[in-house]
Design a protein around this motif. Sequence first.
Motif, PDB file in Angstrom:
ATOM      1  N   LEU A   1       0.830  -1.190   0.000  1.00 60.54           N
ATOM      2  CA  LEU A   1       0.000   0.000   0.000  1.00 60.54           C
ATOM      3  C   LEU A   1       0.869   1.246   0.000  1.00 60.54           C
ATOM      4  O   LEU A   1       1.922   1.283   0.614  1.00 60.54           O
TER       5      LEU A   1
ATOM      6  N   SER B   1     -13.805  -1.389   4.319  1.00 62.56           N
ATOM      7  CA  SER B   1     -13.436  -2.383   3.316  1.00 62.56           C
ATOM      8  C   SER B   1     -12.444  -1.768   2.332  1.00 62.56           C
ATOM      9  O   SER B   1     -12.310  -0.562   2.231  1.00 62.56           O
ATOM     10  N   ARG B   2     -11.782  -2.609   1.600  1.00 60.50           N
ATOM     11  CA  ARG B   2     -10.857  -2.127   0.576  1.00 60.50           C
ATOM     12  C   ARG B   2     -11.256  -2.743  -0.746  1.00 60.50           C
ATOM     13  O   ARG B   2     -11.918  -3.765  -0.813  1.00 60.50           O
ATOM     14  N   GLU B   3     -10.890  -2.075  -1.792  1.00 56.57           N
ATOM     15  CA  GLU B   3     -11.198  -2.549  -3.131  1.00 56.57           C
ATOM     16  C   GLU B   3     -10.000  -2.258  -4.009  1.00 56.57           C
ATOM     17  O   GLU B   3      -9.492  -1.144  -4.017  1.00 56.57           O
TER      18      GLU B   3
ATOM     19  N   THR C   1     -13.552   8.251  -1.805  1.00 55.63           N
ATOM     20  CA  THR C   1     -13.250   7.249  -0.774  1.00 55.63           C
ATOM     21  C   THR C   1     -12.887   7.893   0.547  1.00 55.63           C
ATOM     22  O   THR C   1     -13.345   7.466   1.605  1.00 55.63           O
ATOM     23  N   ASN C   2     -12.063   8.920   0.511  1.00 54.87           N
ATOM     24  CA  ASN C   2     -11.622   9.559   1.755  1.00 54.87           C
ATOM     25  C   ASN C   2     -12.730  10.358   2.420  1.00 54.87           C
ATOM     26  O   ASN C   2     -12.689  10.565   3.627  1.00 54.87           O
TER      27      ASN C   2
END
Length: 70
Positions: free
Chosen positions: A9, A42-44, A67-68
């Motif tokens: 990341l 969650s992450r994508e 997203t943020n």
Amino acid sequence: MEMVKIELLKEHPRNREFFDNIEGERWQEFIESIRTSGIIVSREMRTYEDRDGLTKEDWVVKDLIKTNLK
């Protein structure tokens, strides 16, 4: 769910252009929240490309902001 190594990341180069940097007490509270509750969002994984009249970078920035703000 597929696990992602945290070492993979990275911060988007324009992230600080749109969002404050968490420092001091707020940073410590954030770290403690992760320590006690874990990461609860969650992450994508996405792949970006030029499409619909927008560049790849336009799509990245659009999703970065969206997203943020969540």
